[in-house]
Each structure stands twice: as structure tokens, then as C-alpha cells.
Design a protein around this motif. Structure first.
Motif, PDB file in Angstrom:
ATOM      1  N   ARG A  42     -99.239  27.062  32.419  1.00  0.00           N
ATOM      2  CA  ARG A  42     -97.658  26.725  32.224  1.00  0.00           C
ATOM      3  C   ARG A  42     -96.943  28.671  32.467  1.00  0.00           C
ATOM      4  N   LEU A  43     -97.458  29.000  32.114  1.00  0.00           N
ATOM      5  CA  LEU A  43     -96.238  30.922  32.386  1.00  0.00           C
ATOM      6  C   LEU A  43     -95.879  30.743  33.817  1.00  0.00           C
ATOM      7  N   ARG A  44     -94.928  30.460  34.183  1.00  0.00           N
ATOM      8  CA  ARG A  44     -94.088  30.125  35.204  1.00  0.00           C
ATOM      9  C   ARG A  44     -93.256  30.576  35.503  1.00  0.00           C
ATOM     10  N   ASP A  45     -92.606  30.898  34.612  1.00  0.00           N
ATOM     11  CA  ASP A  45     -91.197  32.005  33.599  1.00  0.00           C
ATOM     12  C   ASP A  45     -90.719  32.610  32.693  1.00  0.00           C
ATOM     13  N   LYS A  46     -89.461  33.119  32.077  1.00  0.00           N
ATOM     14  CA  LYS A  46     -89.889  34.298  31.738  1.00  0.00           C
ATOM     15  C   LYS A  46     -89.211  33.338  30.936  1.00  0.00           C
ATOM     16  N   GLU A  47     -89.242  31.989  30.520  1.00  0.00           N
ATOM     17  CA  GLU A  47     -88.947  31.291  28.847  1.00  0.00           C
ATOM     18  C   GLU A  47     -90.636  30.375  28.517  1.00  0.00           C
ATOM     19  N   ALA A  48     -91.185  31.207  29.134  1.00  0.00           N
ATOM     20  CA  ALA A  48     -92.688  30.400  28.821  1.00  0.00           C
ATOM     21  C   ALA A  48     -93.514  31.299  28.484  1.00  0.00           C
ATOM     22  N   TYR A  49     -92.978  32.654  29.270  1.00  0.00           N
ATOM     23  CA  TYR A  49     -93.468  34.186  28.557  1.00  0.00           C
ATOM     24  C   TYR A  49     -93.233  34.913  27.154  1.00  0.00           C
ATOM     25  N   ALA A  50     -91.500  33.916  26.957  1.00  0.00           N
ATOM     26  CA  ALA A  50     -91.363  33.950  25.373  1.00  0.00           C
ATOM     27  C   ALA A  50     -91.733  33.050  24.421  1.00  0.00           C
ATOM     28  N   GLY A  72     -91.727  43.671  27.914  1.00  0.00           N
ATOM     29  CA  GLY A  72     -91.699  43.481  26.546  1.00  0.00           C
ATOM     30  C   GLY A  72     -90.891  43.310  26.323  1.00  0.00           C
ATOM     31  N   GLY A  73     -89.368  44.448  26.179  1.00  0.00           N
ATOM     32  CA  GLY A  73     -88.457  44.717  25.051  1.00  0.00           C
ATOM     33  C   GLY A  73     -87.883  43.297  25.549  1.00  0.00           C
ATOM     34  N   HIS A  74     -87.527  42.581  26.905  1.00  0.00           N
ATOM     35  CA  HIS A  74     -86.660  41.307  27.066  1.00  0.00           C
ATOM     36  C   HIS A  74     -87.009  40.537  26.465  1.00  0.00           C
ATOM     37  N   LEU A  75     -88.590  40.153  26.178  1.00  0.00           N
ATOM     38  CA  LEU A  75     -89.095  39.464  25.916  1.00  0.00           C
ATOM     39  C   LEU A  75     -89.081  39.185  24.384  1.00  0.00           C
ATOM     40  N   ALA A  76     -89.318  40.849  23.633  1.00  0.00           N
ATOM     41  CA  ALA A  76     -89.450  40.585  22.268  1.00  0.00           C
ATOM     42  C   ALA A  76     -87.471  40.053  21.885  1.00  0.00           C
ATOM     43  N   MET A  77     -86.515  39.971  22.707  1.00  0.00           N
ATOM     44  CA  MET A  77     -84.990  40.003  22.141  1.00  0.00           C
ATOM     45  C   MET A  77     -84.529  38.912  22.090  1.00  0.00           C
ATOM     46  N   ARG A  78     -85.485  38.054  23.414  1.00  0.00           N
ATOM     47  CA  ARG A  78     -85.252  36.665  23.467  1.00  0.00           C
ATOM     48  C   ARG A  78     -86.047  35.925  22.058  1.00  0.00           C
ATOM     49  N   VAL A  79     -87.007  36.241  21.898  1.00  0.00           N
ATOM     50  CA  VAL A  79     -88.020  35.606  20.615  1.00  0.00           C
ATOM     51  C   VAL A  79     -86.706  36.260  19.391  1.00  0.00           C
ATOM     52  N   VAL A  80     -86.598  37.272  19.144  1.00  0.00           N
ATOM     53  CA  VAL A  80     -86.013  36.960  17.803  1.00  0.00           C
ATOM     54  C   VAL A  80     -84.712  36.654  18.012  1.00  0.00           C
ATOM     55  N   SER A  81     -83.648  35.914  19.111  1.00  0.00           N
ATOM     56  CA  SER A  81     -83.337  35.524  19.571  1.00  0.00           C
ATOM     57  C   SER A  81     -83.294  33.930  19.634  1.00  0.00           C
ATOM     58  N   ALA A  82     -83.690  33.204  19.688  1.00  0.00           N
ATOM     59  CA  ALA A  82     -83.754  32.180  20.161  1.00  0.00           C
ATOM     60  C   ALA A  82     -85.583  31.363  19.677  1.00  0.00           C
ATOM     61  N   TYR A  83     -85.959  31.967  18.664  1.00  0.00           N
ATOM     62  CA  TYR A  83     -87.322  31.426  18.329  1.00  0.00           C
ATOM     63  C   TYR A  83     -87.680  31.679  16.223  1.00  0.00           C
ATOM     64  N   ASP A  84     -87.688  30.559  16.128  1.00  0.00           N
ATOM     65  CA  ASP A  84     -88.189  30.965  14.620  1.00  0.00           C
ATOM     66  C   ASP A  84     -89.843  31.701  14.533  1.00  0.00           C
ATOM     67  N   VAL A  85     -89.729  32.922  14.255  1.00  0.00           N
ATOM     68  CA  VAL A  85     -90.875  33.549  14.441  1.00  0.00           C
ATOM     69  C   VAL A  85     -91.028  34.216  13.176  1.00  0.00           C
ATOM     70  N   ASP A 178     -78.019  32.917  31.176  1.00  0.00           N
ATOM     71  CA  ASP A 178     -78.644  32.508  29.494  1.00  0.00           C
ATOM     72  C   ASP A 178     -78.756  32.987  28.911  1.00  0.00           C
ATOM     73  N   TRP A 179     -80.048  33.614  28.152  1.00  0.00           N
ATOM     74  CA  TRP A 179     -80.838  34.167  26.791  1.00  0.00           C
ATOM     75  C   TRP A 179     -79.458  34.597  25.958  1.00  0.00           C
TER      76      TRP A 179
END
Length: 249
Positions: A42-50, A72-85, A178-179
Motif C-alpha cells: 500500500r505504500l505507493r506514494d508520499k501520502e501513504a507514507y504519511a 522524515g521532515g516532509h512526512l512530519a510536516m504533512r502529518v501535523v497539518s493533515a492528520y489527527d495525531v 498539494d500538501w
């Protein structure tokens, strides 16, 4: 408060050892799937990694402070901006990738094309008989230690190459496209942007613009390279400690 460290591409959690030794708080490192570990289909793109990172953070006894380097920095920024974590704060050293004017470095643009990307990464994999130009050879001038360079070369297989291609090909033309839109609204987690000015890819002006837009703190690591946490772990740890000390209880 637990600190969660997320490495970049092409790296392993080992890159954080020097920093972790200097941090008084409990620490955890995460290994990106495909970088010396299995990569689910399922980890086919950056969103799946986020989404994967968000699930990892939710499984912890939060809230946590997340520190990401490179991808890892890009993924961290995506997670805090778009996910409930359950994240109290985030740190990234590549925030300029979210600037509307950011342009990917030469290697990234190569990996984003097919078949050039496949051919490039195949050429960087270590030959069974030794020799050849590898990732380790390419990254040591940017501050990677010889020990980590060897580790990266030892785990660089077809699966890791495929993971690299999946990430970079889903990030065209940059993260702002996008992000970046998700960071136009308030984010509860407090942020710190690190700028290692000795990195050939450093974009201090773009980092400052992103920091201003997000209300994040910014610290320049003057003269340090892309692998600042290896080059001078004490300076890196000090920057993190000062940031966390500034946060409300």
C-alpha cells in the motif's frame, strides 16, 4: 515527553544516534518501510507514507515531539497539518520544499523520470563484487559518516530503490502543489525549522518564508551540512533542547 525521530532518504535510524545520546527525554526512532525493512504494497506514494507515520504516532503513549530529517521532515510536516495525531511539536530541516518556488535537486528530477530513475538507482546499488559508485560515496561529502554510508549501501536493494522512486515521483513539482495547502490553516503543534547553511541544497530565504507563514521558530545551523546531526550532534541537540524549553507546559 517522548521524542520520535524520523530519518530521511536514503538513510536509516542510525543517523540519530549521536543526537539521542545527548537528549535527556525518552526517544524512539522509526524506520521508513523499504529502508532495510519490508515495504507493504500500500505504500505507493508520499501520502501513504504519511498515513503510515500517523498510525505509528497514534500507537504511542502521546503526546510526542516529532523530529524529521530530509523526507522524515516532509512526512512530519504533512502529518501535523493533515492528520489527527498526538503531537506536541514538530521539527523539520527541509521546510523549503514546501515553498511555491522550490525546485527539486538534480538527483530528484532524475529519479522522477522513467526509465532514467530506475537506471540511476540500479547504478548506485553496491556490486556483489564491490566497487562502483554508491549512495555512500555520494552522501559522505554532505556529512554522512563512513559507518552510516556503509550501512546504507548494505541495505540498498531493489526494494529500497522502489521506495525512493515512489516517494519522489509522488512529490512533483514540490510539496506546495498539494500538501502546502493544508498548512494554510492553523496547526496546533508548535514548529521549528532548522536551516543547515552549509548544505549545498540549503534555501535559507525559503525556509524563513515558510517559518513566517506557519508561525514556526527558525534556527540556522551555520556552516553545518545536510547531515548536521552527524557533523555536530551537540549543536543539533542544543537547538532541539532550546526549542522544547520554549514550549508551554
Amino acid at each position: 515527553m517522548t521524542v520520535v525521530f524520523v530519518h530521511g532518504v536514503p538513510e536509516t535510524p542510525t543517523i540519530w544516534n549521536g543526537i539521542r545520546d545527548r537528549i535527556e527525554q525518552p526517544t524512539v526512532t522509526l524506520r521508513l518501510p523499504g529502508f532495510g525493512s519490508p515495504r507493504p504494497a500500500r505504500l505507493r506514494d508520499k501520502e501513504a507514507y504519511a498515513a503510515w507515520l500517523a498510525d505509528e504516532l497514534r500507537a504511542m503513549d502521546g503526546p510526542v515531539d516529532v523530529v524529521g530529517h530530509d523526507w522524515g521532515g516532509h512526512l512530519a510536516m504533512r502529518v501535523v497539518s493533515a492528520y489527527d495525531v498526538p503531537v506536541r511539536s514538530w521539527v523539520s530541516d527541509v521546510a523549503h520544499g514546501w515553498h511555491p518556488d522550490y525546485q527539486w535537486h538534480e538527483a530528484a528530477t532524475l529519479w522522477q523520470r522513467s526509465p532514467e530513475g530506475e537506471e540511476s538507482l540500479a547504478g548506485l546499488r553496491k556490486s556483489p563484487t564491490g566497487g562502483g559508485y554508491t549512495f555512500g560515496d555520494a552522501l559522505q561529502p554532505r556529512g554522512m559518516s563512513s559507518e552510516l554510508a556503509k550501512e546504507v549501501d548494505d541495505i540498498h536493494d531493489e526494494e529500497m530503490s522502489a521506495a525512493i522512486l515512489a516517494l519522489y515521483r509522488s512529490a512533483w513539482p514540490n510539496f506546495h502543489a498539494d500538501w502546502g495547502r493544508e498548512f494554510d490553516r492553523p496547526v496546533t503543534a508548535r514548529g521549528l525549522i532548522l536551516t543547515p547553511t552549509g548544505d549545498p541544497g540549503a534555501q535559507p530565504a525559503q525556509d524563513r518564508a515558510i517559518a513566517a507563514r506557519l508561525g514556526a521558530q527558525l534556527t540556522e545551523l551555520d556552516g553545518l551540512t545536510h547531515s548536521w546531526m552527524l557533523q555536530n550532534p551537540e549543536r543539533g541537540a542544543d537547538a532541539l533542547r532550546r526549542f522544547w524549553a520554549s514550549l508551554p507546559d
